[in-house]
Scaffold this motif. Sequence first.
Motif, PDB file in Angstrom:
ATOM      1  N   ILE A 161       0.838  -1.195   0.000  1.00  0.00           N
ATOM      2  CA  ILE A 161       0.000   0.000   0.000  1.00  0.00           C
ATOM      3  C   ILE A 161       0.878   1.253   0.000  1.00  0.00           C
ATOM      4  O   ILE A 161       1.871   1.334   0.724  1.00  0.00           O
ATOM      5  CB  ILE A 161      -0.930   0.008   1.236  1.00  0.00           C
ATOM      6  N   VAL A 162       0.496   2.231  -0.804  1.00  0.00           N
ATOM      7  CA  VAL A 162       1.154   3.530  -0.796  1.00  0.00           C
ATOM      8  C   VAL A 162       0.364   4.441   0.144  1.00  0.00           C
ATOM      9  O   VAL A 162      -0.826   4.706  -0.077  1.00  0.00           O
ATOM     10  CB  VAL A 162       1.216   4.147  -2.203  1.00  0.00           C
ATOM     11  N   VAL A 163       1.005   4.886   1.209  1.00  0.00           N
ATOM     12  CA  VAL A 163       0.354   5.756   2.193  1.00  0.00           C
ATOM     13  C   VAL A 163       0.628   7.204   1.798  1.00  0.00           C
ATOM     14  O   VAL A 163       1.769   7.663   1.828  1.00  0.00           O
ATOM     15  CB  VAL A 163       0.872   5.464   3.609  1.00  0.00           C
ATOM     16  N   ALA A 164      -0.433   7.925   1.426  1.00  0.00           N
ATOM     17  CA  ALA A 164      -0.265   9.268   0.874  1.00  0.00           C
ATOM     18  C   ALA A 164       0.359  10.234   1.869  1.00  0.00           C
ATOM     19  O   ALA A 164       1.136  11.116   1.473  1.00  0.00           O
ATOM     20  CB  ALA A 164      -1.613   9.800   0.399  1.00  0.00           C
ATOM     21  N   SER A 165       0.050  10.102   3.152  1.00  0.00           N
ATOM     22  CA  SER A 165       0.622  11.010   4.138  1.00  0.00           C
ATOM     23  C   SER A 165       2.120  10.790   4.328  1.00  0.00           C
ATOM     24  O   SER A 165       2.841  11.704   4.741  1.00  0.00           O
ATOM     25  CB  SER A 165      -0.100  10.849   5.490  1.00  0.00           C
ATOM     26  N   THR A 191       4.720  10.221  -4.466  1.00  0.00           N
ATOM     27  CA  THR A 191       4.416   8.958  -5.149  1.00  0.00           C
ATOM     28  C   THR A 191       2.911   8.799  -5.332  1.00  0.00           C
ATOM     29  O   THR A 191       2.439   8.404  -6.408  1.00  0.00           O
ATOM     30  CB  THR A 191       4.972   7.766  -4.345  1.00  0.00           C
ATOM     31  N   ALA A 192       2.163   9.103  -4.285  1.00  0.00           N
ATOM     32  CA  ALA A 192       0.703   8.976  -4.368  1.00  0.00           C
ATOM     33  C   ALA A 192       0.125   9.899  -5.434  1.00  0.00           C
ATOM     34  O   ALA A 192      -0.740   9.499  -6.227  1.00  0.00           O
ATOM     35  CB  ALA A 192       0.082   9.282  -3.008  1.00  0.00           C
ATOM     36  N   ARG A 193       0.628  11.126  -5.473  1.00  0.00           N
ATOM     37  CA  ARG A 193       0.138  12.085  -6.463  1.00  0.00           C
ATOM     38  C   ARG A 193       0.525  11.651  -7.882  1.00  0.00           C
ATOM     39  O   ARG A 193      -0.291  11.752  -8.815  1.00  0.00           O
ATOM     40  CB  ARG A 193       0.698  13.477  -6.154  1.00  0.00           C
ATOM     41  N   ARG A 194       1.753  11.160  -8.052  1.00  0.00           N
ATOM     42  CA  ARG A 194       2.189  10.731  -9.386  1.00  0.00           C
ATOM     43  C   ARG A 194       1.362   9.552  -9.883  1.00  0.00           C
ATOM     44  O   ARG A 194       0.903   9.542 -11.036  1.00  0.00           O
ATOM     45  CB  ARG A 194       3.672  10.344  -9.342  1.00  0.00           C
ATOM     46  N   LEU A 195       1.179   8.546  -9.039  1.00  0.00           N
ATOM     47  CA  LEU A 195       0.404   7.372  -9.446  1.00  0.00           C
ATOM     48  C   LEU A 195      -1.031   7.744  -9.801  1.00  0.00           C
ATOM     49  O   LEU A 195      -1.608   7.211 -10.753  1.00  0.00           O
ATOM     50  CB  LEU A 195       0.408   6.338  -8.322  1.00  0.00           C
TER      51      LEU A 195
END
Length: 348
Positions: free
Chosen positions: A78-82, A87-91
């Motif tokens: 899991i990618v944790v945005a906080s 990375t979360a924004r790019r994906l």
Amino acid sequence: MYNTLLPIIDKETVARLHALIGRAEKIVITCHVSPDGDAIGSSMGLCQVLKAMGKQATVITPDMPPRQLQFFPNIKSIVVASCHPHTARRLTAEADLIFCLDFNDLRRVDKFADALKQATADVVLIDHHLDPTVKATVTISHPEISSTSALVYRVLHDLTLTDFLSPLGATAIYTGMMTDTGNFSYNSLDPSLYLIVADLVSRGVDKDAVYREVFNTSSLSRVRIQGYAASRKLELFPEAGTALITLSRRELDEFEYEKGDTETLVNLPLSIPGIVCSVFMRQDEDDYVKISTRSKGDFPVNKVCERYFGGGGHLNAAGGEWNGTLDEAVARFLELVKGGYFPWGNKE
């Protein structure tokens, strides 16, 4: 006689979902802030199916999953945005398709909402909360279903994709169903739930092991803070059939609180005869209080949370928040008790 699951989505929506999934290569699945078992279970179950279909699927959560779900073998994927905002924004920006699971409003994803608003991908919303406001290409909203995990299974069933479910994916969906019904002790009278459970068990779910991990495994800090809350912070209002538990930020820090340590605490007072509603207030910040509510019978805690604590949920399980001090939140609760709102009477 229930011996098969009836379709829950129409043929046009089925065709549209097949097309969206078929042409997508990069897929993001996200859920609400402070993700619970249903949010994580539905997201990871769907992710496993999409990966089995050859898709590049990623689960992004707004913040860290709770500790009691760390037993999931692939939880670290899991990618944790906080923790990893770039990375979360790019994906999210690169995604062809985004699934929004277990939330009905972008406010429920906290700071990750900006990334979702800026995304250009098609959006599929699958949720069981009332009155969805998320702008989506396809919206599948069924508040009558006890969990988003059960709803995700129903969608996969209607899309004839359940054969892609591995034991891992089946376990994720089962965990979500189990946790959002208190191990099938509320919101669980629909016979179709047990058809789903039977199929998931046949696909390799060890339901007893899941129960042990979620409900019978505790850290020392969790045992201590729950014992303290039950013995020192539980207040009963017998005339209102209501119980209140509060924990301040100072108390959380004293017991070295970690996310998940107070999970299920709100359910405890409901075992007391005469108590039909339980309220738990946790002060996460100086001016922010997280509120959880549970009830028995026909006491609608979702109405209490919607009208007075900026939240919502289901008849017997709902949540809200208070933007102010813990003392102010408690004072508001006491006003409602004195005003006759507990149990819900003539205050419609």
